[in-house]
Design a protein around this motif. Structure first.
Motif, PDB file in Angstrom:
ATOM      1  N   SER A 207      73.521  68.917-113.138  1.00 19.44           N
ATOM      2  CA  SER A 207      74.865  69.507-113.062  1.00 19.44           C
ATOM      3  C   SER A 207      75.555  69.469-114.415  1.00 19.44           C
ATOM      4  CB  SER A 207      75.738  68.742-112.070  1.00 19.44           C
ATOM      5  OG  SER A 207      75.119  68.645-110.854  1.00 19.44           O
ATOM      6  N   ARG A 208      75.423  68.331-115.099  1.00 19.86           N
ATOM      7  CA  ARG A 208      76.079  68.187-116.404  1.00 19.86           C
ATOM      8  C   ARG A 208      75.461  69.132-117.428  1.00 19.86           C
ATOM      9  NH1 ARG A 208      77.864  61.932-117.237  1.00 19.86           N
ATOM     10  NH2 ARG A 208      78.988  61.752-115.281  1.00 19.86           N
TER      11      ARG A 208
ATOM     12  N   VAL B 153      77.419  60.787-101.924  1.00 20.76           N
ATOM     13  CA  VAL B 153      78.327  61.855-102.329  1.00 20.76           C
ATOM     14  C   VAL B 153      78.583  61.809-103.837  1.00 20.76           C
ATOM     15  CG1 VAL B 153      80.637  62.813-101.981  1.00 20.76           C
ATOM     16  CG2 VAL B 153      79.373  61.889-100.053  1.00 20.76           C
ATOM     17  N   PHE B 154      78.389  60.627-104.428  1.00 23.35           N
ATOM     18  CA  PHE B 154      78.597  60.459-105.861  1.00 23.35           C
ATOM     19  C   PHE B 154      77.812  61.482-106.656  1.00 23.35           C
ATOM     20  CE2 PHE B 154      76.849  58.559-109.767  1.00 23.35           C
ATOM     21  CZ  PHE B 154      78.012  58.504-110.493  1.00 23.35           C
ATOM     22  N   TYR B 155      76.636  61.795-106.185  1.00 23.17           N
ATOM     23  CA  TYR B 155      75.763  62.690-106.923  1.00 23.17           C
ATOM     24  C   TYR B 155      75.872  64.139-106.451  1.00 23.17           C
ATOM     25  CZ  TYR B 155      73.293  58.763-108.959  1.00 23.17           C
ATOM     26  OH  TYR B 155      72.963  57.652-109.656  1.00 23.17           O
ATOM     27  N   ARG B 156      76.618  64.355-105.367  1.00 24.39           N
ATOM     28  CA  ARG B 156      76.572  65.675-104.742  1.00 24.39           C
ATOM     29  C   ARG B 156      77.607  66.624-105.347  1.00 24.39           C
ATOM     30  NH1 ARG B 156      74.339  68.627-102.610  1.00 24.39           N
ATOM     31  NH2 ARG B 156      72.640  67.325-101.932  1.00 24.39           N
ATOM     32  N   GLY B 157      77.327  67.879-105.215  1.00 22.39           N
ATOM     33  CA  GLY B 157      78.275  68.895-105.666  1.00 22.39           C
ATOM     34  C   GLY B 157      78.462  68.873-107.175  1.00 22.39           C
TER      35      GLY B 157
ATOM     36  N   ARG C 255      86.010  68.358-117.428  1.00 23.14           N
ATOM     37  CA  ARG C 255      85.505  67.680-116.236  1.00 23.14           C
ATOM     38  C   ARG C 255      84.989  66.265-116.531  1.00 23.14           C
ATOM     39  NH1 ARG C 255      84.314  64.807-113.179  1.00 23.14           N
ATOM     40  NH2 ARG C 255      83.109  64.927-111.245  1.00 23.14           N
ATOM     41  N   TYR C 256      84.137  66.147-117.544  1.00 24.74           N
ATOM     42  CA  TYR C 256      83.429  64.876-117.713  1.00 24.74           C
ATOM     43  C   TYR C 256      83.984  63.969-118.814  1.00 24.74           C
ATOM     44  CZ  TYR C 256      80.000  66.691-114.480  1.00 24.74           C
ATOM     45  OH  TYR C 256      79.396  67.176-113.355  1.00 24.74           O
TER      46      TYR C 256
ATOM     47  N   LEU D 214      83.342  75.602-101.612  1.00 23.80           N
ATOM     48  CA  LEU D 214      82.568  74.441-102.064  1.00 23.80           C
ATOM     49  C   LEU D 214      82.382  73.454-100.914  1.00 23.80           C
ATOM     50  CD1 LEU D 214      81.198  73.028-104.464  1.00 23.80           C
ATOM     51  CD2 LEU D 214      83.367  71.908-104.946  1.00 23.80           C
TER      52      LEU D 214
ATOM     53  N   VAL E 150      69.313  63.890-107.616  1.00 22.77           N
ATOM     54  CA  VAL E 150      69.073  63.706-106.187  1.00 22.77           C
ATOM     55  C   VAL E 150      68.365  64.962-105.691  1.00 22.77           C
ATOM     56  CG1 VAL E 150      70.111  63.302-103.932  1.00 22.77           C
ATOM     57  CG2 VAL E 150      71.174  62.333-105.960  1.00 22.77           C
TER      58      VAL E 150
ATOM     59  N   GLY F 299      79.972  66.862-109.013  1.00 27.11           N
ATOM     60  CA  GLY F 299      80.300  65.587-109.623  1.00 27.11           C
ATOM     61  C   GLY F 299      79.126  64.780-110.117  1.00 27.11           C
ATOM     62  N   ARG F 300      77.938  65.353-110.112  1.00 29.26           N
ATOM     63  CA  ARG F 300      76.764  64.561-110.473  1.00 29.26           C
ATOM     64  C   ARG F 300      76.749  64.144-111.933  1.00 29.26           C
ATOM     65  NH1 ARG F 300      71.972  67.709-107.163  1.00 29.26           N
ATOM     66  NH2 ARG F 300      72.925  67.412-105.155  1.00 29.26           N
TER      67      ARG F 300
ATOM     68  N   THR G 218      79.047  71.883 -99.147  1.00 24.66           N
ATOM     69  CA  THR G 218      78.831  70.446 -98.971  1.00 24.66           C
ATOM     70  C   THR G 218      78.493  70.126 -97.512  1.00 24.66           C
ATOM     71  OG1 THR G 218      80.453  70.078-100.716  1.00 24.66           O
ATOM     72  CG2 THR G 218      79.869  68.182 -99.385  1.00 24.66           C
TER      73      THR G 218
ATOM     74  N   TYR H 250      74.486  58.989-118.459  1.00 23.57           N
ATOM     75  CA  TYR H 250      73.242  59.559-117.945  1.00 23.57           C
ATOM     76  C   TYR H 250      73.302  61.082-118.044  1.00 23.57           C
ATOM     77  CZ  TYR H 250      75.941  60.350-113.666  1.00 23.57           C
ATOM     78  OH  TYR H 250      76.900  60.756-112.761  1.00 23.57           O
TER      79      TYR H 250
ATOM     80  N   SER I 275      72.363  64.675-116.088  1.00 25.38           N
ATOM     81  CA  SER I 275      72.025  65.233-114.770  1.00 25.38           C
ATOM     82  C   SER I 275      71.951  66.750-114.892  1.00 25.38           C
ATOM     83  CB  SER I 275      73.080  64.843-113.733  1.00 25.38           C
ATOM     84  OG  SER I 275      74.278  65.542-113.987  1.00 25.38           O
TER      85      SER I 275
END
Lengths: 166, 270
Positions: free
Chosen positions: B26-27, A159-163, B41-42, B54, B153, A165-166, B58, B22, B24
């Motif tokens: 998303s970022r 889940v750490f990487y999902r949605g 957010r980050y 959301l 992922v 929050g990756r 999921t 890192y 990603s």
């Protein structure tokens, strides 16, 4: 009629280099007092555990990383390595370390681990590429952490990487 | 009203925040959409509770992951088995996430299951096709370029190295727009796939599960990443790293502000 109590104690511990060792001690004793099965079992358990723990600290020969690659003497079997004794791993060093760690920490059977790699990917553990090794590590984690897969929600680690929050 | 979950003491610097530990997809995507949103957010570490839509996404992902894993392992992957998984997942996860359902949890749960059932009926993936990989974490080292590693992922790699990403959407997407909006993510996956296997991907697919009253499935098929796309991605990565290192966090107003969780923080920023 004599009543016998049979007890055995086994322990398998992981060793560096994707190996492990195991020691089992078994005894058979005649029960004198039928009313003290519990007490006798506890005594045997402590006795056998002490014996195994004392001896298993002697790790004996532990192969180096390149063991078996050069002369084939004592090389692991093709089934165990998946590549006929070649010690080269295709996946990353980090993945290799994690697989070895999981195998050792959870005292997994090397042959079964290699068999799982063959079932999932058609190659041995050492031949897994980085993509395959990633999936394989998840399988090892799931098998060793939960002991079950069917119907269980995905682990938090993913889940750490999902949605978002990756 | 549900309050945002914020760190008590926000990190003082980008370095302390781990924002550049890192890279990603998303970022990258969030930074290109709005640099200030990325900051909240980050860097500031303000995490908002998930909204119902959301969580639906999921849960849908979790069931599709289970479906793919089961096919990969040769285990039963029928609708009844997945229904059980879905029910367990919803029950255990929804309760933990502090979602404000506004009395409509049943509606959202039904919507998620309906769209899943439709996908399982209409999927272009043959049931006997064995996945090459499911939900795999992959990483590409950029040390030589002085950049943080790229991690990701990948939802599914189909036979033949076809990278698949599952998405839920409120309406059916236009194919060209789907490609444009998801290029960063899919190209990241292509880079990661090539690094992990030493081979070029066989192609890329976006499977949009559309949550309309009558659920729909829209599959967008893309060619392998081109050299131009790879260069474009690298330029975006370099720009992203420089922007974060230089703390270049300014708002980027646009249509996306309509559904942004950080509007309050944004209006207070100066």
């Amino acid at each position: 009629m004599a009543v016998k109590l049979v007890a055995n104690y086994a322990k398998r511990l992981g060793l560096p280099g994707y190996s492990s060792h195991q020691f089992t001690v078994s005894v058979e004793t005649e029960l004198v007092d039928m009313g003290d099965v519990q007490g006798e079992a506890a005594r045997l358990y402590n006795l056998l555990q002490d014996a195994v723990d004392r001896e298993i600290q002697q790790v004996g020969f532990v192969p180096e990383g390149e063991y078996g690659a050069a002369n084939g003497k004592g090389a692991p079997s093709a089934t165990a390595t998946g590549n006929g004794g070649d010690d080269h791993w295709v996946c990353s060093d980090k993945q290799k370390e994690l697989i070895v760690k999981l195998v050792n920490e959870h005292q997994l059977d090397r042959n079964e681990v290699d068999q799982l790699a063959h079932e999932r990917f058609g190659v041995g553990v050492k031949q897994l590429n980085k993509l395959q090794a990633s999936g394989f590590i998840s399988e090892l984690l799931e098998n060793s952490n939960t002991g079950k897969r069917n119907g269980a929600p995905p682990r938090k680690a993913k889940v750490f990487y999902r949605g978002g929050g990756r | 009203m549900i309050q945002p979950v914020a760190l008590k003491e926000p990190p003082a610097t980008v370095e302390e925040s781990g924002a550049l530990d890192y890279i990603s997809a998303s970022r990258l995507k969030m930074f290109s959409e709005c640099r200030l949103k990325f900051y909240f957010r980050y860097v500031a570490g303000i995490v908002k509770p998930p909204v119902p839509a959301l969580f639906v996404g999921t849960a849908v992902h979790a069931v599709l992951q289970q479906w793919n894993l089961r096919r990969w392992r040769g285990e039963p992957a029928d609708v009844d088995t997945l229904r059980g998984f879905f029910a367990d997942y919803w029950q255990s996860e929804a309760a933990q996430r502090g979602i404000d359902w506004q009395g409509e949890e049943d509606k959202f749960r039904d919507q998620a299951w309906r769209v899943l059932c439709h996908y399982l009926e209409q999927t272009p993936i043959p049931l006997d096709e064995r996945p090459e990989a499911v939900e795999v974490k992959v990483e590409r080292d950029f040390i030589a370029a002085g950049l943080p590693p790229l991690v990701g992922v990948i939802d599914l790699v189909r036979s033949g190295g076809r990278i698949v990403d599952f998405k839920t959407a409120a309406r059916a997407p236009d194919a060209q727009m789907a490609e444009h909006l998801n290029e960063i993510q899919l190209c990241c996956y292509a880079v990661l796939y090539r690094e992990a296997t030493g081979h070029e991907e066989g192609g890329m697919e976006i499977h949009h599960l559309v949550k309309t009253k009558q659920p729909k499935l829209a599959v967008t098929t893309l060619a392998p990443m081109s050299n131009d796309q790879a260069r474009r991605l690298m330029k975006m990565i370099v720009s992203y790293v420089r922007g974060v290192q230089g703390e270049d966090f300014v708002p980027c107003p646009g249509q996306h502000c309509a559904w942004c969780d950080y509007r309050t923080e944004c209006r207070n920023w100066h």
